[in-house]
Scaffold this motif. Structure first.
Motif, PDB file in Angstrom:
ATOM      1  N   GLN A  54     144.218 100.674  45.792  1.00 42.70           N
ATOM      2  CA  GLN A  54     145.220 100.210  46.745  1.00 42.70           C
ATOM      3  C   GLN A  54     146.417 101.168  46.735  1.00 42.70           C
ATOM      4  O   GLN A  54     146.908 101.546  45.665  1.00 42.70           O
ATOM      5  N   ASP A 111     150.337 102.418  47.136  1.00 41.33           N
ATOM      6  CA  ASP A 111     151.610 101.789  46.783  1.00 41.33           C
ATOM      7  C   ASP A 111     152.204 101.128  48.017  1.00 41.33           C
ATOM      8  O   ASP A 111     152.100 101.647  49.130  1.00 41.33           O
ATOM      9  N   ARG A 112     152.846  99.988  47.804  1.00 42.91           N
ATOM     10  CA  ARG A 112     153.518  99.302  48.912  1.00 42.91           C
ATOM     11  C   ARG A 112     154.770 100.066  49.304  1.00 42.91           C
ATOM     12  O   ARG A 112     155.525 100.511  48.447  1.00 42.91           O
ATOM     13  N   ARG A 113     154.967 100.205  50.602  1.00 42.26           N
ATOM     14  CA  ARG A 113     156.169 100.882  51.098  1.00 42.26           C
ATOM     15  C   ARG A 113     157.195  99.823  51.487  1.00 42.26           C
ATOM     16  O   ARG A 113     157.034  99.137  52.467  1.00 42.26           O
ATOM     17  N   THR A 114     158.230  99.727  50.689  1.00 42.28           N
ATOM     18  CA  THR A 114     159.296  98.770  50.965  1.00 42.28           C
ATOM     19  C   THR A 114     160.226  99.373  52.023  1.00 42.28           C
ATOM     20  O   THR A 114     160.227 100.594  52.239  1.00 42.28           O
ATOM     21  N   ARG A 120     162.246 102.173  50.573  1.00 43.46           N
ATOM     22  CA  ARG A 120     161.475 103.404  50.375  1.00 43.46           C
ATOM     23  C   ARG A 120     161.255 104.134  51.702  1.00 43.46           C
ATOM     24  O   ARG A 120     161.335 105.363  51.765  1.00 43.46           O
TER      25      ARG A 120
END
Length: 55
Positions: A11, A13-16, A19
């Motif tokens: 998976q 990385d989640r992009r906040t 970010r």
């Protein structure tokens, strides 16, 4: 299957939102646009007023 692991893709990385904003600020075109807008804003509205002529 047990020796090799599950058949899944890793998976990302989640992009906040923070970010994403930081990534946008690293774009060189944004720096160019910001610089141009500062120069245009600081320039006099009437270029003839700056050429030194009195009339």
């Amino acid at each position: 299957m047990q020796a090799e692991g599950h058949n899944e893709l890793p998976q990302p990385d989640r992009r906040t939102p923070i970010r994403i904003a930081i990534e946008v600020l690293h774009e060189p075109i944004l720096v160019a646009f910001a610089t141009m807008s500062i120069v245009i804003t600081a320039a006099p509205a009437d270029a003839a007023a700056c050429d030194g002529s009195n009339g």
